[in-house]
Design a protein around this motif. Sequence first.
Motif, short mmCIF file in Angstrom:
data_model
loop_
_atom_site.label_atom_id
_atom_site.label_comp_id
_atom_site.label_asym_id
_atom_site.label_seq_id
_atom_site.Cartn_x
_atom_site.Cartn_y
_atom_site.Cartn_z
N SER A 135 108.11 74.08 65.40
CA SER A 135 108.38 75.32 64.67
C SER A 135 107.45 75.48 63.48
O SER A 135 107.27 76.58 62.97
N LYS A 136 106.85 74.40 63.02
CA LYS A 136 105.92 74.42 61.90
C LYS A 136 104.46 74.35 62.36
O LYS A 136 103.56 74.16 61.55
N HIS A 137 104.23 74.51 63.64
CA HIS A 137 102.89 74.34 64.20
C HIS A 137 101.85 75.26 63.57
O HIS A 137 100.70 74.86 63.38
N ASP A 138 102.23 76.47 63.21
CA ASP A 138 101.27 77.42 62.65
C ASP A 138 100.91 77.12 61.20
O ASP A 138 99.95 77.67 60.67
N ILE A 139 101.68 76.25 60.55
CA ILE A 139 101.41 75.88 59.16
C ILE A 139 100.57 74.59 59.20
O ILE A 139 101.03 73.57 59.70
N PRO A 140 99.35 74.62 58.67
CA PRO A 140 98.46 73.46 58.81
C PRO A 140 98.77 72.31 57.84
O PRO A 140 97.92 71.88 57.07
N THR A 141 100.00 71.82 57.86
CA THR A 141 100.37 70.67 57.05
C THR A 141 101.14 69.68 57.91
O THR A 141 101.68 70.05 58.96
N ASN A 142 101.20 68.46 57.46
CA ASN A 142 101.95 67.43 58.15
C ASN A 142 103.34 67.33 57.54
O ASN A 142 103.50 67.54 56.34
N ALA A 143 104.32 67.02 58.36
CA ALA A 143 105.69 66.87 57.88
C ALA A 143 106.00 65.39 57.73
O ALA A 143 105.66 64.58 58.59
N LYS A 161 111.06 62.12 55.57
CA LYS A 161 112.16 62.60 54.73
C LYS A 161 112.42 64.08 54.99
O LYS A 161 113.56 64.51 55.15
N GLU A 162 111.36 64.88 55.04
CA GLU A 162 111.50 66.32 55.29
C GLU A 162 112.16 66.60 56.63
O GLU A 162 113.09 67.40 56.73
N ILE A 163 111.70 65.91 57.65
CA ILE A 163 112.25 66.10 59.00
C ILE A 163 113.71 65.67 59.04
O ILE A 163 114.58 66.39 59.54
N ALA A 164 113.99 64.49 58.48
CA ALA A 164 115.35 63.97 58.49
C ALA A 164 116.32 64.90 57.77
O ALA A 164 117.43 65.14 58.25
N GLU A 165 115.90 65.43 56.63
CA GLU A 165 116.76 66.35 55.88
C GLU A 165 117.01 67.62 56.69
O GLU A 165 118.14 68.11 56.74
N TYR A 166 115.97 68.15 57.31
CA TYR A 166 116.11 69.41 58.02
C TYR A 166 117.04 69.30 59.22
O TYR A 166 117.81 70.22 59.50
N ILE A 167 116.96 68.17 59.93
CA ILE A 167 117.79 68.03 61.14
C ILE A 167 119.06 67.22 60.86
O ILE A 167 119.80 66.90 61.78
N ASP A 168 119.30 66.88 59.58
CA ASP A 168 120.50 66.16 59.16
C ASP A 168 120.67 64.84 59.91
O ASP A 168 121.68 64.58 60.55
N ALA A 169 119.63 64.00 59.79
CA ALA A 169 119.64 62.69 60.44
C ALA A 169 119.17 61.64 59.45
O ALA A 169 118.56 61.96 58.43
N SER A 170 119.41 60.39 59.76
CA SER A 170 118.99 59.31 58.87
C SER A 170 117.48 59.14 58.91
O SER A 170 116.86 59.25 59.97
N GLU A 171 116.90 58.88 57.74
CA GLU A 171 115.46 58.68 57.66
C GLU A 171 115.03 57.49 58.51
O GLU A 171 113.97 57.52 59.14
N VAL A 187 99.35 61.13 60.98
CA VAL A 187 98.20 60.93 60.12
C VAL A 187 98.67 60.06 58.97
O VAL A 187 99.71 60.32 58.37
N LYS A 188 97.89 59.00 58.68
CA LYS A 188 98.25 58.11 57.57
C LYS A 188 97.60 58.59 56.28
O LYS A 188 96.67 59.38 56.31
N GLY A 189 98.14 58.13 55.18
CA GLY A 189 97.55 58.45 53.89
C GLY A 189 98.41 59.37 53.06
O GLY A 189 99.49 59.79 53.48
N PRO A 190 97.90 59.74 51.87
CA PRO A 190 98.67 60.56 50.93
C PRO A 190 99.07 61.93 51.48
O PRO A 190 100.13 62.44 51.17
N SER A 191 98.23 62.53 52.29
CA SER A 191 98.59 63.83 52.88
C SER A 191 98.98 63.66 54.33
O SER A 191 98.93 64.59 55.12
N GLY A 192 99.40 62.46 54.68
CA GLY A 192 99.77 62.15 56.06
C GLY A 192 101.14 62.67 56.44
O GLY A 192 101.82 63.33 55.66
N GLY A 193 101.52 62.33 57.63
CA GLY A 193 102.79 62.76 58.17
C GLY A 193 102.66 63.00 59.66
O GLY A 193 101.79 62.42 60.32
N PHE A 194 103.50 63.86 60.17
CA PHE A 194 103.56 64.10 61.61
C PHE A 194 103.28 65.56 61.91
O PHE A 194 103.63 66.45 61.13
N HIS A 195 102.66 65.80 63.06
CA HIS A 195 102.41 67.16 63.52
C HIS A 195 102.29 67.15 65.04
O HIS A 195 102.25 66.09 65.66
#
Length: 143
Positions: A18-26, A29-39, A58-66
């Motif tokens: 659902s965030k595919h069009d936004i060029p950032t990594n999630a 913590k963000e994902i867990a909060e949004y879907i109400d699940a444990s980190e 992607v690893k690093g300071p601006s890393g995350g999942f996409h």
Amino acid sequence: MLSYTCKTAIKAVIYLASKHDIPTNAGIKEIAEYIDASEHTVGKLLQTLVKQNVINSVKGPSGGFHISKEQLKQPIANIVAAIDGDEVFKECGLGLSKCSSAHPCPIHDEYKVARDLIEQLFATNKICDLCKPVNTGLAYLIG
């Protein structure tokens, strides 16, 4: 039929889609909060999904999942296979190890019909198909 972890994985992937069009990594913590699940749970399953090439990290300071444009076209069955395995669509409804047409459990015939319909649902619906209703507010990932 599906494990809690598998259901959580499907929700996490739909969130990423659902965030595919936004060029950032999630982040986890963000994902867990949004879907109400444990980190912890989300972190472990996202690692598994990356290993199975369902999503990217992607690893690093601006890393995350996409999720890539190509990965959006995957069937939901790929998520199920990565987390619960393909056998989930072959298992007995009562958990018997030797259930079959020749040696059926009491609910074998009816459960097989339902199980086959669910397998078809996950095989024909793609990740991008499930994120559209979320993006338009017609479907939800929590509640």
